[in-house]
Motif scaffolding. Structure first.
Motif, mmCIF file in Angstrom:
data_model
loop_
_atom_site.group_PDB
_atom_site.id
_atom_site.type_symbol
_atom_site.label_atom_id
_atom_site.label_comp_id
_atom_site.label_asym_id
_atom_site.label_seq_id
_atom_site.Cartn_x
_atom_site.Cartn_y
_atom_site.Cartn_z
ATOM 1 N N LEU A 1 0.823 -1.214 0.000
ATOM 2 C CA LEU A 1 0.000 0.000 0.000
ATOM 3 C C LEU A 1 0.855 1.261 0.000
ATOM 4 O O LEU A 1 0.335 2.369 -0.107
ATOM 5 C CB LEU A 1 -0.944 0.010 1.205
ATOM 6 C CG LEU A 1 -2.071 -1.013 1.177
ATOM 7 C CD1 LEU A 1 -2.826 -1.000 2.494
ATOM 8 C CD2 LEU A 1 -3.017 -0.751 0.014
ATOM 9 N N GLY A 2 2.168 1.089 0.157
ATOM 10 C CA GLY A 2 3.072 2.230 0.091
ATOM 11 C C GLY A 2 3.491 2.785 1.445
ATOM 12 O O GLY A 2 4.105 3.842 1.508
ATOM 13 N N TYR A 3 3.166 2.083 2.510
ATOM 14 C CA TYR A 3 3.508 2.559 3.847
ATOM 15 C C TYR A 3 4.876 2.048 4.279
ATOM 16 O O TYR A 3 5.202 0.884 4.072
ATOM 17 C CB TYR A 3 2.476 2.084 4.877
ATOM 18 C CG TYR A 3 1.163 2.793 4.772
ATOM 19 C CD1 TYR A 3 0.918 3.931 5.524
ATOM 20 C CD2 TYR A 3 0.170 2.341 3.912
ATOM 21 C CE1 TYR A 3 -0.297 4.594 5.427
ATOM 22 C CE2 TYR A 3 -1.045 2.987 3.818
ATOM 23 C CZ TYR A 3 -1.266 4.114 4.579
ATOM 24 O OH TYR A 3 -2.460 4.771 4.477
ATOM 25 N N LEU A 4 5.647 2.913 4.883
ATOM 26 C CA LEU A 4 6.866 2.521 5.566
ATOM 27 C C LEU A 4 6.479 2.103 6.983
ATOM 28 O O LEU A 4 5.415 2.491 7.476
ATOM 29 C CB LEU A 4 7.858 3.686 5.616
ATOM 30 C CG LEU A 4 8.405 4.137 4.263
ATOM 31 C CD1 LEU A 4 9.196 5.426 4.422
ATOM 32 C CD2 LEU A 4 9.268 3.036 3.654
ATOM 33 N N PRO A 5 7.327 1.323 7.647
ATOM 34 C CA PRO A 5 6.979 0.897 9.010
ATOM 35 C C PRO A 5 6.669 2.063 9.938
ATOM 36 O O PRO A 5 5.737 1.981 10.753
ATOM 37 C CB PRO A 5 8.233 0.143 9.467
ATOM 38 C CG PRO A 5 8.904 -0.293 8.220
ATOM 39 C CD PRO A 5 8.589 0.753 7.193
ATOM 40 N N GLU A 6 7.416 3.148 9.808
ATOM 41 C CA GLU A 6 7.202 4.308 10.668
ATOM 42 C C GLU A 6 5.847 4.968 10.414
ATOM 43 O O GLU A 6 5.279 5.597 11.306
ATOM 44 C CB GLU A 6 8.318 5.345 10.457
ATOM 45 C CG GLU A 6 9.701 4.840 10.794
ATOM 46 C CD GLU A 6 10.347 3.982 9.699
ATOM 47 O OE1 GLU A 6 11.392 3.387 9.995
ATOM 48 O OE2 GLU A 6 9.812 3.887 8.575
ATOM 49 N N GLU A 7 5.331 4.844 9.210
ATOM 50 C CA GLU A 7 4.024 5.409 8.872
ATOM 51 C C GLU A 7 2.900 4.473 9.304
ATOM 52 O O GLU A 7 1.853 4.927 9.769
ATOM 53 C CB GLU A 7 3.929 5.659 7.369
ATOM 54 C CG GLU A 7 4.933 6.665 6.857
ATOM 55 C CD GLU A 7 5.080 6.648 5.342
ATOM 56 O OE1 GLU A 7 5.402 7.719 4.807
ATOM 57 O OE2 GLU A 7 4.874 5.597 4.706
ATOM 58 N N ALA A 8 3.114 3.186 9.136
ATOM 59 C CA ALA A 8 2.082 2.210 9.472
ATOM 60 C C ALA A 8 1.958 2.005 10.976
ATOM 61 O O ALA A 8 0.861 1.732 11.474
ATOM 62 C CB ALA A 8 2.378 0.878 8.787
ATOM 63 N N GLY A 9 3.056 2.141 11.692
ATOM 64 C CA GLY A 9 3.052 1.870 13.132
ATOM 65 C C GLY A 9 1.961 2.587 13.903
ATOM 66 O O GLY A 9 1.191 1.942 14.648
#
Length: 72
Positions: free
Chosen positions: A28-36
């Motif tokens: 979906l284009g999320y980095l871990p820092e964004e998804a967290g």
């Protein structure tokens, strides 16, 4: 730290983030820092996908959404 290592680190804080779930977030284009933070709030990849679809529709398209997000 590599992206896969960052996803692994996130999975330590959120056991529900299995490899398949991390892959969905990444697609979906999320980095871990964004998804967290979203994961911490109980948002699923399916909900995030629907929120994105709605935002694009409300903005009148992806280009318009990007322009609004960048303040243009």
């Amino acid at each position: 730290m590599s992206t896969s290592a960052r996803w692994w680190k996130l999975s330590l804080r959120h056991p529900e983030v299995t490899a398949p779930i991390a892959a969905i977030w990444a697609r979906l284009g999320y980095l871990p820092e964004e998804a967290g933070p979203l994961i911490a709030d109980g948002i699923t990849p399916a909900t995030a996908r629907e929120m994105e679809r709605h935002a694009v529709q409300e903005a009148g398209g992806r280009d318009e959404l990007a322009a609004n997000a960048s303040g243009k």
